[in-house]
Design a protein around this motif. Structure first.
Motif, mmCIF file in Angstrom:
data_model
loop_
_atom_site.group_PDB
_atom_site.id
_atom_site.type_symbol
_atom_site.label_atom_id
_atom_site.label_comp_id
_atom_site.label_asym_id
_atom_site.label_seq_id
_atom_site.Cartn_x
_atom_site.Cartn_y
_atom_site.Cartn_z
ATOM 1 N N GLY A 251 0.821 -1.090 0.136
ATOM 2 C CA GLY A 251 0.006 0.094 0.054
ATOM 3 C C GLY A 251 1.006 1.270 0.074
ATOM 4 N N ILE A 252 1.454 1.369 0.954
ATOM 5 C CA ILE A 252 2.549 2.623 1.246
ATOM 6 C C ILE A 252 3.484 2.843 -0.044
ATOM 7 N N GLY A 253 4.211 1.767 -0.385
ATOM 8 C CA GLY A 253 5.244 1.722 -1.336
ATOM 9 C C GLY A 253 4.829 1.899 -2.666
ATOM 10 N N CYS B 269 10.738 -2.563 -5.837
ATOM 11 C CA CYS B 269 11.318 -3.969 -5.272
ATOM 12 C C CYS B 269 10.653 -4.221 -4.669
ATOM 13 N N ASP B 270 10.318 -5.616 -4.419
ATOM 14 C CA ASP B 270 9.333 -6.581 -3.293
ATOM 15 C C ASP B 270 9.677 -7.758 -3.864
ATOM 16 N N ARG B 271 9.456 -8.654 -2.532
ATOM 17 C CA ARG B 271 9.420 -9.959 -2.729
ATOM 18 C C ARG B 271 8.188 -10.645 -3.443
ATOM 19 N N PRO C 4 7.322 -8.117 18.716
ATOM 20 C CA PRO C 4 8.514 -8.094 17.904
ATOM 21 C C PRO C 4 8.541 -6.825 16.765
ATOM 22 N N TYR C 5 7.267 -6.613 16.172
ATOM 23 C CA TYR C 5 7.030 -5.342 15.325
ATOM 24 C C TYR C 5 7.545 -4.331 15.815
ATOM 25 N N ASN C 6 6.988 -3.908 16.881
ATOM 26 C CA ASN C 6 7.219 -2.461 17.702
ATOM 27 C C ASN C 6 8.909 -2.466 17.734
ATOM 28 N N SER D 69 11.215 -3.996 16.174
ATOM 29 C CA SER D 69 11.942 -3.927 15.053
ATOM 30 C C SER D 69 11.910 -2.585 14.368
ATOM 31 N N LYS D 70 10.779 -1.762 14.524
ATOM 32 C CA LYS D 70 10.667 -0.462 14.176
ATOM 33 C C LYS D 70 11.327 0.671 14.996
ATOM 34 N N ALA D 71 11.480 0.264 16.279
ATOM 35 C CA ALA D 71 12.401 1.045 17.032
ATOM 36 C C ALA D 71 14.052 0.940 16.537
ATOM 37 N N PRO E 172 -2.086 4.214 12.198
ATOM 38 C CA PRO E 172 -2.811 3.280 11.119
ATOM 39 C C PRO E 172 -3.030 3.675 9.840
ATOM 40 N N VAL E 173 -2.796 2.925 8.870
ATOM 41 C CA VAL E 173 -2.888 3.631 7.418
ATOM 42 C C VAL E 173 -3.808 2.275 6.676
ATOM 43 N N ASN E 174 -4.637 2.863 5.761
ATOM 44 C CA ASN E 174 -5.486 1.844 5.096
ATOM 45 C C ASN E 174 -4.743 1.028 4.442
ATOM 46 N N THR E 175 -4.176 -0.107 4.630
ATOM 47 C CA THR E 175 -3.213 -0.925 3.747
ATOM 48 C C THR E 175 -3.761 -2.335 4.006
ATOM 49 N N ALA E 176 -3.177 -3.387 3.495
ATOM 50 C CA ALA E 176 -3.394 -4.618 3.621
ATOM 51 C C ALA E 176 -3.005 -5.248 5.206
#
Ligand SMILES: NC(=O)c1ccc[n+]([C@@H]2O[C@H](COP(=O)([O-])OP(=O)(O)OC[C@H]3O[C@@H](n4cnc5c(N)ncnc54)[C@H](O)[C@@H]3O)[C@@H](O)[C@H]2O)c1
Length: 254
Positions: free
Chosen positions: A16-18, A35-37, A146-148, A150-152, A179-183
């Motif tokens: 979404g953001i990319g 680039c993306d997987r 883990p997400y939080n 990793s973003k730190a 929060p962003v409206n993405t997948a």
């Protein structure tokens, strides 16, 4: 005489953001390599090129960045948006394998991509880097630990690189969306909603109610801030961790 187009590399360009950022950069006259997987079903018109890349594959990151530099001559802009949410565990119930998996993609992936492109920009003595972190990098949260974390890590990597590359005329910034409206938020809302058929909507409403602007961001709004930070006229902005969050970290006032 018109200025030559900037060359931008956008990771996570199928998300979404990319994708919104790639589209906006293209509209601003930038040549964008995505680039993306996950490859898009068909290449969007705003991408000059697309490279399939898993950011956890350090050799592939090196090879891709080297090939783009050789082919396009420069890399003026990096937007690093690739990332995952991971599963939901609280700290005490998080298996170390899940922690390692999320850190490998979000933190080590950012490290590899920013290092490889940073070396190119250092040699060029010019460039702008923007990584997508999150407001979750700056707050204590009960879930998605883990997400939080990793973003730190992404934030601190950006700050360190801003110090290292300042003398080389390269800016390095992080944006921190709420929060962003993405997948990614769809996934979170579905999980939070559980078996309740309206649970995902309820989860969204509950989260939106915590935001002074009362709504989520659209990916295009995050893209607008990222594009601003990549404008050479704004090169003096560096080392920022800019919330794009509708005031989400202000609290709601009394
Ligand atoms: N959506 C939100 O609410 C929100 C909030 C704050 C931060 N973010 C961050 O914004 C960034 C973009 O997320 P989004 O909301 O567009 O989600 P998204 O799921 O739509 O996009 C993420 C993209 O990253 C790609 N990706 C995942 N792992 C990868 C890997 N190993 N190698 C290469 N590509 C990989 C995915 O294929 C996907 O296209 C992420 O870093 C995310 O953490 C999102």
């Amino acid at each position: 005489m018109t200025a030559p187009s900037q060359i931008a590399l956008v990771t996570g360009s199928s998300g979404g953001i990319g994708a919104a950022t790639a589209e906006r950069l293209h509209a601003a006259g930038t040549v964008v390599i995505g680039c993306d997987r996950t490859a898009p079903d068909s290449r969007p018109k705003w991408l000059a090129d697309f490279r399939e890349l898993d950011v956890t594959d350090e050799q592939a990151v090196h090879d891709t960045v080297t090939a783009i530099k050789a082919e396009f001559g420069t890399i003026d802009v990096l937007v690093h948006a690739a990332g995952i949410l991971g599963n939901e565990p609280h700290l005490l119930t998080t298996p170390s394998s899940e922690f390692a998996r999320v850190m490998a993609i979000n933190a080590t992936g950012a490290f590899s991509v920013l290092r490889e492109v940073g070396l190119v920009m250092q040699a060029q003595r010019s460039g702008s880097i923007v990584a997508v972190a999150s407001v979750a990098a700056k707050e204590a949260r009960r879930a998605y630990v883990p997400y939080n974390a990793s973003k730190a890590a992404v934030l601190n990597i950006c700050w360190s690189l801003a110090l290292e590359l300042g003398p080389d005329n390269v800016s390095v910034n992080a944006v921190c969306p709420g929060p962003v409206n993405t997948a990614m938020w769809n996934q979170l809302a579905t999980r939070a909603g559980g078996s309740d058929p309206d649970g995902d909507q309820r989860a969204r409403q509950a989260r939106a109610a915590q935001i002074p602007m009362g709504r989520f961001a659209e990916p295009e709004e995050v893209a607008a801030t990222i594009t601003f930070l990549t404008d050479p006229a704004n090169r003096y902005l560096t080392g920022l961790s800019l919330d794009v969050a509708g005031g989400a970290r202000l609290g709601m006032g009394s």
